[in-house]
Design a protein around this motif. Structure first.
Motif, PDB file in Angstrom:
ATOM      1  N   ALA A   3      -1.834 -10.918  37.567  1.00 46.65           N
ATOM      2  CA  ALA A   3      -1.301 -10.789  38.896  1.00 46.65           C
ATOM      3  C   ALA A   3      -1.450 -12.070  39.650  1.00 46.65           C
ATOM      4  CB  ALA A   3      -2.027  -9.696  39.637  1.00 46.65           C
ATOM      5  N   PHE A   4      -0.345 -12.827  39.822  1.00 47.17           N
ATOM      6  CA  PHE A   4      -0.411 -14.089  40.539  1.00 47.17           C
ATOM      7  C   PHE A   4       0.741 -14.145  41.523  1.00 47.17           C
ATOM      8  CE2 PHE A   4      -1.306 -14.904  36.017  1.00 47.17           C
ATOM      9  CZ  PHE A   4      -2.664 -14.830  36.118  1.00 47.17           C
ATOM     10  N   SER A   5       0.548 -14.823  42.623  1.00 46.08           N
ATOM     11  CA  SER A   5       1.634 -14.968  43.587  1.00 46.08           C
ATOM     12  C   SER A   5       1.469 -16.271  44.345  1.00 46.08           C
ATOM     13  CB  SER A   5       1.647 -13.776  44.539  1.00 46.08           C
ATOM     14  OG  SER A   5       0.410 -13.624  45.168  1.00 46.08           O
ATOM     15  N   ARG A   6       2.380 -16.530  45.262  1.00 40.42           N
ATOM     16  CA  ARG A   6       2.390 -17.755  46.052  1.00 40.42           C
ATOM     17  C   ARG A   6       1.099 -17.866  46.857  1.00 40.42           C
ATOM     18  NH1 ARG A   6       5.628 -19.109  50.552  1.00 40.42           N
ATOM     19  NH2 ARG A   6       5.807 -16.918  50.930  1.00 40.42           N
ATOM     20  N   ARG A   7       0.398 -19.023  46.760  1.00 44.14           N
ATOM     21  CA  ARG A   7      -0.864 -19.148  47.469  1.00 44.14           C
ATOM     22  C   ARG A   7      -1.105 -20.570  47.959  1.00 44.14           C
ATOM     23  NH1 ARG A   7      -3.501 -15.874  42.691  1.00 44.14           N
ATOM     24  NH2 ARG A   7      -2.986 -13.833  43.396  1.00 44.14           N
ATOM     25  N   ASP A   8      -2.104 -20.771  48.904  1.00 39.57           N
ATOM     26  CA  ASP A   8      -2.365 -22.106  49.454  1.00 39.57           C
ATOM     27  C   ASP A   8      -3.543 -22.268  50.427  1.00 39.57           C
ATOM     28  OD1 ASP A   8       1.171 -22.802  49.676  1.00 39.57           O
ATOM     29  OD2 ASP A   8      -0.155 -22.512  48.019  1.00 39.57           O
ATOM     30  N   PHE A   9      -4.082 -23.587  50.758  1.00 38.39           N
ATOM     31  CA  PHE A   9      -5.277 -23.845  51.605  1.00 38.39           C
ATOM     32  C   PHE A   9      -5.443 -25.244  52.229  1.00 38.39           C
ATOM     33  CE2 PHE A   9      -8.376 -21.781  53.470  1.00 38.39           C
ATOM     34  CZ  PHE A   9      -9.592 -21.652  52.885  1.00 38.39           C
ATOM     35  N   LEU A  39      -8.249 -27.557  52.465  1.00 34.67           N
ATOM     36  CA  LEU A  39      -9.593 -27.149  52.064  1.00 34.67           C
ATOM     37  C   LEU A  39      -9.630 -26.938  50.559  1.00 34.67           C
ATOM     38  CD1 LEU A  39     -10.571 -24.469  54.749  1.00 34.67           C
ATOM     39  CD2 LEU A  39     -11.537 -26.759  54.500  1.00 34.67           C
ATOM     40  N   SER A  40     -10.774 -27.229  49.973  1.00 38.61           N
ATOM     41  CA  SER A  40     -10.989 -26.983  48.562  1.00 38.61           C
ATOM     42  C   SER A  40     -12.362 -26.357  48.399  1.00 38.61           C
ATOM     43  CB  SER A  40     -10.915 -28.294  47.777  1.00 38.61           C
ATOM     44  OG  SER A  40     -11.274 -28.094  46.431  1.00 38.61           O
ATOM     45  N   ALA A  41     -12.465 -25.393  47.495  1.00 41.60           N
ATOM     46  CA  ALA A  41     -13.756 -24.742  47.293  1.00 41.60           C
ATOM     47  C   ALA A  41     -14.802 -25.740  46.809  1.00 41.60           C
ATOM     48  CB  ALA A  41     -13.613 -23.603  46.287  1.00 41.60           C
ATOM     49  N   PHE A  42     -14.432 -26.590  45.865  1.00 38.90           N
ATOM     50  CA  PHE A  42     -15.346 -27.594  45.332  1.00 38.90           C
ATOM     51  C   PHE A  42     -14.557 -28.885  45.117  1.00 38.90           C
ATOM     52  CE2 PHE A  42     -16.540 -23.492  43.321  1.00 38.90           C
ATOM     53  CZ  PHE A  42     -17.668 -23.250  44.074  1.00 38.90           C
ATOM     54  N   GLY A  43     -15.241 -30.006  45.217  1.00 40.58           N
ATOM     55  CA  GLY A  43     -14.626 -31.280  44.877  1.00 40.58           C
ATOM     56  C   GLY A  43     -13.682 -31.792  45.935  1.00 40.58           C
ATOM     57  N   THR A 105       2.343 -17.626  54.450  1.00 42.28           N
ATOM     58  CA  THR A 105       0.893 -17.519  54.529  1.00 42.28           C
ATOM     59  C   THR A 105       0.356 -18.688  55.359  1.00 42.28           C
ATOM     60  OG1 THR A 105       0.737 -18.759  52.458  1.00 42.28           O
ATOM     61  CG2 THR A 105       0.719 -16.374  52.284  1.00 42.28           C
ATOM     62  N   LEU A 106      -0.873 -18.585  55.776  1.00 42.32           N
ATOM     63  CA  LEU A 106      -1.447 -19.689  56.538  1.00 42.32           C
ATOM     64  C   LEU A 106      -1.446 -20.971  55.733  1.00 42.32           C
ATOM     65  CD1 LEU A 106      -4.489 -17.908  58.243  1.00 42.32           C
ATOM     66  CD2 LEU A 106      -2.492 -18.874  59.410  1.00 42.32           C
ATOM     67  N   MET A 107      -1.698 -20.860  54.423  1.00 41.79           N
ATOM     68  CA  MET A 107      -1.821 -22.035  53.599  1.00 41.79           C
ATOM     69  C   MET A 107      -1.196 -21.789  52.234  1.00 41.79           C
ATOM     70  SD  MET A 107      -5.518 -23.211  54.974  1.00 41.79           S
ATOM     71  CE  MET A 107      -4.851 -24.837  54.918  1.00 41.79           C
ATOM     72  N   ALA A 108      -0.937 -22.875  51.512  1.00 41.11           N
ATOM     73  CA  ALA A 108      -0.287 -22.787  50.203  1.00 41.11           C
ATOM     74  C   ALA A 108      -1.106 -23.536  49.157  1.00 41.11           C
ATOM     75  CB  ALA A 108       1.120 -23.363  50.287  1.00 41.11           C
ATOM     76  N   THR A 200     -14.376 -16.918  50.942  1.00 40.88           N
ATOM     77  CA  THR A 200     -13.625 -15.823  51.554  1.00 40.88           C
ATOM     78  C   THR A 200     -12.468 -16.333  52.397  1.00 40.88           C
ATOM     79  OG1 THR A 200     -15.561 -14.379  51.567  1.00 40.88           O
ATOM     80  CG2 THR A 200     -13.804 -13.845  53.114  1.00 40.88           C
ATOM     81  N   ILE A 201     -12.700 -17.404  53.134  1.00 40.21           N
ATOM     82  CA  ILE A 201     -11.654 -17.905  54.011  1.00 40.21           C
ATOM     83  C   ILE A 201     -10.454 -18.396  53.206  1.00 40.21           C
ATOM     84  CG2 ILE A 201     -12.654 -20.232  54.140  1.00 40.21           C
ATOM     85  CD1 ILE A 201     -10.696 -18.265  56.860  1.00 40.21           C
ATOM     86  N   LEU A 202     -10.674 -18.885  51.999  1.00 44.60           N
ATOM     87  CA  LEU A 202      -9.565 -19.327  51.166  1.00 44.60           C
ATOM     88  C   LEU A 202      -8.668 -18.153  50.792  1.00 44.60           C
ATOM     89  CD1 LEU A 202     -11.437 -21.756  48.743  1.00 44.60           C
ATOM     90  CD2 LEU A 202     -10.494 -22.220  50.986  1.00 44.60           C
ATOM     91  N   THR A 203      -9.293 -17.035  50.481  1.00 48.60           N
ATOM     92  CA  THR A 203      -8.520 -15.845  50.141  1.00 48.60           C
ATOM     93  C   THR A 203      -7.732 -15.351  51.342  1.00 48.60           C
ATOM     94  OG1 THR A 203     -10.235 -15.246  48.535  1.00 48.60           O
ATOM     95  CG2 THR A 203      -8.681 -13.525  49.176  1.00 48.60           C
ATOM     96  N   ALA A 204      -8.370 -15.312  52.508  1.00 50.37           N
ATOM     97  CA  ALA A 204      -7.695 -14.837  53.715  1.00 50.37           C
ATOM     98  C   ALA A 204      -6.505 -15.724  54.070  1.00 50.37           C
ATOM     99  CB  ALA A 204      -8.674 -14.778  54.875  1.00 50.37           C
ATOM    100  N   ALA A 205      -6.648 -17.021  53.846  1.00 54.92           N
ATOM    101  CA  ALA A 205      -5.587 -17.955  54.217  1.00 54.92           C
ATOM    102  C   ALA A 205      -4.356 -17.821  53.331  1.00 54.92           C
ATOM    103  CB  ALA A 205      -6.111 -19.388  54.153  1.00 54.92           C
TER     104      ALA A 205
END
Length: 622
Positions: A3-9, A39-43, A105-108, A200-205
């Motif tokens: 299950a994948f869809s359009r996403r971003d941050f 934003l990036s979770a790591f790196g 979405t807020l971010m891609a 969590t904020i990455l998922t919400a965005a």
């Protein structure tokens, strides 16, 4: 299925010019109190403020044409075989895949980075000093398809609506969302409790934003075939429930020239035809009614792509590299059923699956055996636990099987005969140890009840794989059967955990978010219909390791936590690993262009590819 869809941050905005030669910060150390572009979770982030477009797209790709395809993945309540609602964000009903393309979405997400998001609706984000509040600054030009402004009120309303009534994949990540409020028309503040995992904020965005005006007038979770207002690159066009849907590209889409969108969404029309029968879908592709197909049946790929359009070059057959993320394809044993709560029973059932025979006889040698819940990734456990893994595991020792502290569990290799007497003998021994005694053809418990299991499928191709497994289970005394049901019933039973055994293929992403792990493995998801915790796993040790992964502030900490979790899951055998394929097996009518360099973290053909009229004319598709 996956299950994948359009996403971003998002990270770094107004201060970017002050440190152009320094690495952009990880999310956990991103500066507070300033506007950030990603934003990036790591790196570090690959793309700086003001970037023109993602490297993996053709920024000058032409627009036009129709792309008719069967989606290889889907999310939420979506169903690839039928649909009866256009609301894809509730648990109720069956929605068509790709409805999310109608909403921004807020971010891609960037598909050439493992966990980076850049602004879409949001031009920037500001993090509070305590890192619990996030102010998203929306682009003033953001519009709904009817031309009315999309505002902070819409964003705040949407997230609170998802938290209250959304599909579990949307609601669970928002459990720790305390407030969502519009500070002004262009600024929305999301405030969390402080107990939320950092990602969590990455998922919400990445959640699709809905219209407050529409859903204050219309019930959110009602099943309806009227499309709600959208803001994304596509809108719903022609549609016939359960038969087909067309998504039309929005020519005046407000965000078409944003860096995160340039070179994407090139087809004028996306069409999905719904076939309940795999053979009918394949015939539609051979005739050219469908013009793209990803093949998931190994024998078909090897022996049935020999029709005239292949021979004369109108249809091309090609393999594309798989993504660099973990993948799990496994059978869940539903421990809400008491007969599956003993790990010895689960292990006995696993011993009855003869992968080597299946691979040779049914897969034409195409698949590899899965062993891990994080196959093909650095999260797969290997060797003895490292000191860092032991630091997580030792406090949980009393709740863990002893095998966790040894080499990770491996599914045995059979002799490939289809009925390995040694492995079936081990299975019978395990059933005896678990209290099941032979009574005629079947084993029974102390109440005289048979050990029964039904493998649920929604496709005859899966049934062909499951039937030999069921026959081996019968050989050791398990009253096993395979049941094929229609897609709508399958999804309903899946959502309600009304099954004994069921197959699932999924990826939790290159940087697994706590929400994705929670929905699969955490006790909080076990009793919530619509989550992916199909086995009903309820383990304080598993919960602790999922939460440890959620708290990780470096990639090294995440790897350690997930390797420890992998050891535990493999020892528990809630999920019986089956098989995987490394690449995408694709056939398409030769009328498209696409970037030769495929991104490492996604393969959304319907957004990356484009129509080439000259090619189409040569094959009679102009």
């Amino acid at each position: 299925m996956s299950a994948f869809s359009r996403r971003d941050f998002l990270v770094l905005g107004s201060a970017a010019a002050a440190w152009p030669l320094l690495p952009l910060p990880a999310f956990a150390t991103a500066p507070t109190g300033m506007k950030l572009h990603g934003l990036s979770a790591f790196g570090e982030l690959k793309y700086p403020p003001g970037f023109a477009h993602f490297d993996y797209v053709n920024a000058d790709a032409p627009k036009g044409g129709t792309f008719n395809f069967p989606p290889p993945n889907w999310a939420f309540n979506q169903n690839p075989l039928t649909f009866n609602t256009l609301n894809a964000f509730t648990l109720r009903g069956d929605a068509p895949p790709r409805m999310e393309f109608c909403f921004d979405t807020l971010m891609a997400r960037a598909l050439d980075e493992p966990d980076a998001l850049y602004g879409l609706l949001a031009e920037s984000v500001t993090i509070s000093p305590d890192r619990n509040s996030f102010d998203f600054h929306l682009r003033s030009e953001a519009r709904w398809h009817d031309g009315t402004p999309l505002t902070a009120e819409d964003v705040a309303f949407t997230l609170l609506l998802y938290k209250d009534k959304g599909h579990p994949q949307l609601a669970l990540p928002l459990v720790e969302l305390a407030t969502a409020e519009a500070l002004d028309p262009q600024t929305v503040r999301l405030t969390f409790t402080g107990r939320q995992p950092p990602q969590t904020i990455l998922t919400a965005a990445e959640m699709p934003v809905l219209s407050k005006a529409y859903y204050t007038q219309n019930e959110f979770d009602a099943g309806r075939m009227t499309p709600p207002p959208g803001s994304g690159p596509y809108k719903v066009g022609r549609v016939a429930a359960g038969q087909f849907i067309e998504y039309e590209r929005v020519a005046d889409y407000w965000g078409r020239d944003l860096p995160v969108n340039r070179g994407l969404y090139n087809f004028d029309r996306l069409r999905i035809d719904f076939y309940r029968d795999r053979n009918a879908a394949f015939e539609a592709f051979k005739k050219g009614d469908t013009n793209y197909r990803e093949e998931f049946v190994a024998r078909t790929w090897v022996s049935e792509y020999n029709f005239p359009a292949i021979s004369d070059g109108r249809v091309l057959k090609r393999e594309f590299d798989g993504e660099k993320w973990p993948e799990m394809q496994s059978v869940a044993l539903n421990q809400r059923r008491p007969q599956f709560r003993d790990v010895r029973v689960r292990r006995a059932i696993g011993l009855c699956f003869d992968f080597e025979w299946t691979r040779r006889t049914l897969f034409s040698g195409a698949y590899e055996r899965s062993q891990s819940n994080f196959e093909k990734s650095e999260f797969r456990a290997e060797g003895l636990p490292s000191p860092d893994e032991l630091a997580l595991l030792e406090p949980l020792r009393r709740d863990l099987p002893p095998e966790v502290f040894a080499e990770p569990a491996i599914q045995p290799v059979s002799n490939g005969s289809g009925r390995d007497r040694k492995l079936l003998g081990e299975a019978m021994k395990l059933l005896g140890e678990a209290g099941w005694r032979r009574d005629g053809a079947f084993v029974v418990n102390d109440k005289g009840e048979r050990l029964k299991t039904e493998i649920l499928a929604d496709d005859d191709g899966l049934a062909r794989i499951f039937l030999p497994w069921a026959e081996n289970m019968k050989a050791v005394g398990i009253d096993a059967s395979v049941r094929v049901i229609d897609s709508a019933q399958y999804q309903a039973r899946q959502n309600d955990f009304d099954f004994d055994m069921i197959l699932m293929r999924i990826s939790v992403g290159a940087t697994p978010a706590h929400a994705a792990l929670e929905a699969l493995y955490h006790s909080r998801a076990a009793g919530r219909p619509g989550t992916r915790n199909y086995p009903g796993t309820e383990s304080s040790a598993v919960d602790a390791l999922v939460d440890a992964a959620g708290r990780a502030e470096t990639r090294e900490e995440l790897v350690t936590a997930l390797r420890a979790l992998d050891r535990v899951l493999r020892a528990r055998l809630d999920w019986i690993p089956t098989y995987y394929v490394a690449n995408h097996r694709v056939a398409y009518w030769d009328m498209f262009g696409f970037p030769e360099t495929k991104p490492d973290y996604g393969f959304p053909v319907e957004t990356l590819w484009w129509f080439e009229p000259e090619k189409a004319a040569k094959i009679g598709k102009g």
